[in-house]
Design a protein around this motif. Structure first.
Motif, PDB file in Angstrom:
ATOM      1  N   SER A  30       0.908  -1.096  -0.183  1.00 26.25           N
ATOM      2  CA  SER A  30      -0.010   0.119   0.084  1.00 26.25           C
ATOM      3  C   SER A  30       0.813   1.114  -0.106  1.00 26.25           C
ATOM      4  O   SER A  30       0.202   2.340   0.247  1.00 26.25           O
ATOM      5  CB  SER A  30      -1.028  -0.117   1.131  1.00 26.25           C
ATOM      6  OG  SER A  30      -0.195  -0.130   2.259  1.00 26.25           O
ATOM      7  N   ILE A  31       2.142   1.139  -0.260  1.00 29.18           N
ATOM      8  CA  ILE A  31       3.024   2.329  -0.213  1.00 29.18           C
ATOM      9  C   ILE A  31       3.573   2.453  -1.652  1.00 29.18           C
ATOM     10  O   ILE A  31       4.112   1.398  -2.331  1.00 29.18           O
ATOM     11  CB  ILE A  31       4.156   2.088   0.751  1.00 29.18           C
ATOM     12  CG1 ILE A  31       3.767   2.040   2.234  1.00 29.18           C
ATOM     13  CG2 ILE A  31       5.255   3.090   0.488  1.00 29.18           C
ATOM     14  CD1 ILE A  31       5.076   1.981   3.102  1.00 29.18           C
ATOM     15  N   ASN A  32       3.521   3.780  -1.951  1.00 30.10           N
ATOM     16  CA  ASN A  32       4.274   3.833  -3.552  1.00 30.10           C
ATOM     17  C   ASN A  32       5.232   5.127  -3.006  1.00 30.10           C
ATOM     18  O   ASN A  32       6.547   5.118  -3.231  1.00 30.10           O
ATOM     19  CB  ASN A  32       3.290   4.638  -4.427  1.00 30.10           C
ATOM     20  CG  ASN A  32       4.018   5.350  -5.358  1.00 30.10           C
ATOM     21  OD1 ASN A  32       4.937   4.863  -5.894  1.00 30.10           O
ATOM     22  ND2 ASN A  32       3.302   6.342  -6.179  1.00 30.10           N
ATOM     23  N   ILE A  51      10.137  10.683  -2.053  1.00 35.12           N
ATOM     24  CA  ILE A  51      10.679   9.729  -3.214  1.00 35.12           C
ATOM     25  C   ILE A  51       9.623   8.676  -3.451  1.00 35.12           C
ATOM     26  O   ILE A  51       9.050   7.901  -2.708  1.00 35.12           O
ATOM     27  CB  ILE A  51      12.053   9.328  -2.801  1.00 35.12           C
ATOM     28  CG1 ILE A  51      12.562   8.348  -4.334  1.00 35.12           C
ATOM     29  CG2 ILE A  51      12.146   8.312  -1.888  1.00 35.12           C
ATOM     30  CD1 ILE A  51      13.910   8.057  -4.167  1.00 35.12           C
ATOM     31  N   THR A  52       9.281   8.462  -5.026  1.00 31.35           N
ATOM     32  CA  THR A  52       8.279   7.672  -5.302  1.00 31.35           C
ATOM     33  C   THR A  52       8.897   6.015  -5.322  1.00 31.35           C
ATOM     34  O   THR A  52      10.365   6.349  -5.587  1.00 31.35           O
ATOM     35  CB  THR A  52       7.478   7.764  -6.515  1.00 31.35           C
ATOM     36  OG1 THR A  52       8.440   7.720  -7.619  1.00 31.35           O
ATOM     37  CG2 THR A  52       7.018   9.319  -6.540  1.00 31.35           C
ATOM     38  N   SER A  53       8.316   5.060  -5.492  1.00 32.47           N
ATOM     39  CA  SER A  53       8.768   3.674  -5.693  1.00 32.47           C
ATOM     40  C   SER A  53       9.639   3.689  -7.287  1.00 32.47           C
ATOM     41  O   SER A  53      10.463   2.870  -7.313  1.00 32.47           O
ATOM     42  CB  SER A  53       7.789   2.715  -5.835  1.00 32.47           C
ATOM     43  OG  SER A  53       6.760   3.005  -6.916  1.00 32.47           O
ATOM     44  N   GLY A  54       9.417   4.683  -8.151  1.00 34.70           N
ATOM     45  CA  GLY A  54      10.073   4.679  -9.424  1.00 34.70           C
ATOM     46  C   GLY A  54      11.226   5.544  -9.297  1.00 34.70           C
ATOM     47  O   GLY A  54      11.904   5.833 -10.382  1.00 34.70           O
ATOM     48  N   GLY A  55      11.352   6.271  -8.128  1.00 35.91           N
ATOM     49  CA  GLY A  55      12.720   7.073  -8.145  1.00 35.91           C
ATOM     50  C   GLY A  55      12.248   8.635  -8.246  1.00 35.91           C
ATOM     51  O   GLY A  55      13.526   9.303  -8.306  1.00 35.91           O
ATOM     52  N   SER A  56      11.410   9.010  -8.565  1.00 39.24           N
ATOM     53  CA  SER A  56      10.997  10.427  -8.642  1.00 39.24           C
ATOM     54  C   SER A  56      11.308  11.179  -7.510  1.00 39.24           C
ATOM     55  O   SER A  56      10.574  10.903  -6.456  1.00 39.24           O
ATOM     56  CB  SER A  56       9.588  10.664  -9.091  1.00 39.24           C
ATOM     57  OG  SER A  56       9.412  10.058 -10.422  1.00 39.24           O
ATOM     58  N   THR A  57      11.848  12.212  -7.453  1.00 37.50           N
ATOM     59  CA  THR A  57      12.225  12.909  -5.847  1.00 37.50           C
ATOM     60  C   THR A  57      11.559  14.459  -6.054  1.00 37.50           C
ATOM     61  O   THR A  57      11.453  14.922  -7.031  1.00 37.50           O
ATOM     62  CB  THR A  57      13.707  12.879  -5.753  1.00 37.50           C
ATOM     63  OG1 THR A  57      14.189  13.673  -6.698  1.00 37.50           O
ATOM     64  CG2 THR A  57      14.234  11.615  -5.758  1.00 37.50           C
TER      65      THR A  57
END
Length: 122
Positions: A30-32, A51-57
């Motif tokens: 349930s975390i992104n 930071i998202t799971s995709g690495g966007s900061t």
């Protein structure tokens, strides 16, 4: 439910460095987005970095160029590397997480850690 446990706070002299860690456990699906807020006495809690799971900061202007947020998805852990620390960085730092990244920007993430004190002496 998600549990967030922070570590790494402490006392450091101005110009020094600290690294905070936040480990997530529980319903981690349930975390992104994960991030760090801070709150100094008498001030509002502010978002420091996320930071998202995709690495966007995303960073607050006050810490750009000094702080770096990173994430190890395999360990469900987010880090905040803090360099060139200033006395005005003194605050309780809170880890936060949510599925929807917009909640961190709004200051309303679902999950919070207990906080860790960072004190920067001049």
């Amino acid at each position: 439910q998600v549990q967030l446990v922070e570590s790494g706070g402490g006392l450091v002299q101005a110009g020094g460095s600290l690294r905070l860690s936040c480990a997530a456990s529980g319903s981690i699906f349930s975390i992104n987005v994960m991030g760090w807020y801070r709150q100094a006495p008498g001030t509002q809690r502010e978002l420091v970095a996320s930071i998202t799971s995709g690495g966007s900061t995303n960073y607050a202007d006050s810490v750009k160029g000094r702080f770096t947020i990173s994430r190890d998805n395999a360990k469900n852990t987010v880090y905040l590397q803090m360099n060139s620390l200033k006395p005005e960085d003194t605050a309780v730092y809170y880890c936060a997480a949510d599925l929807d990244s917009r909640t961190l920007l709004r200051g309303t993430p679902t999950y919070w850690g207990q906080g860790t004190q960072v004190t920067v002496s001049s």
